[in-house]
Design a protein around this motif. Structure first.
Motif: not given
Length: 337
Positions: A196-202, A216-221, A226-228, A263-271
Motif C-alpha cells: 500500500l503506497d499512501v500519497g503515491c505522487g508520480s 498486488n500494489v495499491l497507490g493512493i493519491e 499527480a494521479l494522472e 508513505a513518503n509524506l510530510m511529518h505531520n501527515l505521517i503522525i
C-alpha cells in the motif's frame, strides 16, 4: 502564458516550514533547489547513488537552497503573493524570537518575485534529472534519457511531470531502499506480498514494488493531476497488471490491508496516518515512512510507537530520515478502543 515566480532563499531546515505555508494556501507544486544535494552525492560511499555529475552542478555546491512557487499573473495571484510575503516575514520573526526552539535556523528567508513565461521554467528541472541507481537493484531513468541496463538492474522509467517523485530526493530513495530490503526479508514470496503506497505522487514507489516482484500494489493519491501522471508511469513500465491507483485522502475509505505500507509524506501527515496505518497492515506488517526532517524524527517516532508499532530502524540521509516499523500484535482494547 505569464506567471509570478516567488523564490525564497532558505536553509534546509527552512524548506519544510515554507512548504507548510504554501500548503496552507493550497499550493502543493513546489520547485526546491538544494545545492547541498550535490555534496551528499559526491561524498556518498555508495557508487550506485550517482552515474555522473555535471561540472555546472558542482559549481553550485555550498550555495543556499531556494524554494520557488508559481502564481497566476492576475489580481488573485498578486493578492496571494502579498499574503505569502507576510507569512514568510512572520515565520522569520517567530524563528528569531525562539518560538521554534534553540538551534533552529530557517536561513535568510529572503523573498524575490518576478514575472516569467511558463516556457522558461516548466521543463528546466529536466536538465538535472539523469539516470540514477537508487538501490542495489533499481535504476530510475527519465523518459527523455537513454540508458543501457546491466544484467542485474531493473529499469524504472518515469516522467514525474508536476508530481513529486523522481527517486533522486533523499526521502524517495530512503523509502525505496527500505522497501527493497523488507520485500526481500518477507516470509512470503514477493509475488504474494500486498503493498500500500499512501500519497503515491508520480507512482515511483508503487512501480518499484511491482518491479521488485510484488503482485498486488495499491497507490493512493489525493491530487488528480499527480494521479494522472502516476497512471501514465504505471503504463510506461508495463505494470498495470500489478499496480492499481485510486484517488483518496490518506487511507480514508480504503479497505486494503497490506504486508507493507509506504508513505513518503510530510511529518505531520505521517503522525496523522500512524493510527490508521495499523488497521491497514497485516500482523507483523511493515510501515515505512519518510518526508521527515531530522529535527522531527523523535516526534514522528513517538507517534508511530504510540500507534502500536515497534521501530525497526531509522536510516538518515542528509537532513532527512525514514522510519521502518513493525505492526505489533494488537489486543482487543487497541482494536475496539
Amino acid at each position: 502564458m505569464k506567471y509570478i515566480e516567488l523564490k525564497v532563499h532558505a536553509s534546509r531546515q527552512g524548506i519544510e516550514a515554507l512548504t507548510e505555508i504554501f500548503l496552507k494556501y493550497g499550493i502543493d507544486r513546489l520547485s526546491i533547489d538544494d545545492p547541498a544535494d550535490i555534496d551528499d552525492i559526491m561524498n556518498s560511499e555508495h557508487q550506485y547513488d550517482w552515474d555522473y555529475v555535471e561540472d555546472s552542478l558542482k559549481d553550485n555546491s555550498g550555495k543556499e537552497p531556494t524554494v520557488s512557487v508559481y502564481l497566476n499573473d492576475n489580481e488573485g495571484g498578486k493578492a496571494l503573493l502579498q499574503k505569502l510575503k507576510l507569512d514568510i516575514m512572520m515565520l522569520k520573526g517567530k524563528e528569531q524570537y525562539g518560538d521554534y526552539g534553540s538551534g533552529i535556523d530557517f536561513g535568510r528567508l529572503y523573498v524575490e518575485d518576478c514575472i516569467v513565461d511558463d516556457e522558461d521554467w516548466k521543463d528546466k528541472w529536466k536538465e538535472n534529472f539523469k539516470p540514477t541507481r537508487v538501490t542495489d537493484k533499481i535504476v530510475v531513468k527519465p523518459t527523455w534519457e537513454d540508458y543501457e541496463a546491466c544484467s542485474d538492474e531493473k529499469i524504472l522509467e518515469i516522467d514525474p511531470g508536476m508530481a513529486f517523485g523522481t527517486g533522486t530526493h533523499e526521502t524517495t530513495s530512503l523509502c525505496m531502499k527500505l522497501m527493497e530490503k523488507y520485500i526481500g526479508l518477507g516470509s512470503k514470496p514477493a509475488n504474494e506480498l500486498k503493498i500500500l503506497d499512501v500519497g503515491c505522487g508520480s507512482g515511483i514507489l508503487s512501480i518499484a514494488a511491482a518491479l521488485l516482484g510484488c503482485g498486488n500494489v495499491l497507490g493512493i493519491e489525493i491530487d488528480e493531476n499527480a494521479l494522472e501522471v502516476a497512471k501514465e508511469n504505471v503504463s510506461l513500465n508495463n505494470t498495470e497488471d500489478r499496480v492499481r491507483l485510486q484517488k483518496g485522502n490518506l487511507v480514508e475509505g480504503i479497505s486494503f490491508k497490506g504486508d507493507i505500507m509506504v508513505a513518503n509524506l510530510m511529518h505531520n501527515l505521517i503522525i496523522e496516518l500512524a493510527p490508521a496505518a495499523m488497521k491497514h497492515l497485516v500482523k507483523d506488517g511493515i510501515f515505512i515512512s519518510s518526508g521527515i526532517l531530522l529535527e522531527k524524527k523523535d516526534a514522528v517516532a513517538e507517534a508511530i510507537t504510540k500507534a502500536g508499532f515497534e521501530i525497526l530502524e531509522i536510516p538518515e540521509d542528509g537532513e532527512w530520515c525514514a522510519i521502518a516499523a513493525k505492526a505489533k500484535k494488537r489486543g482487543l482494547a487497541r482494536i475496539f478502543g
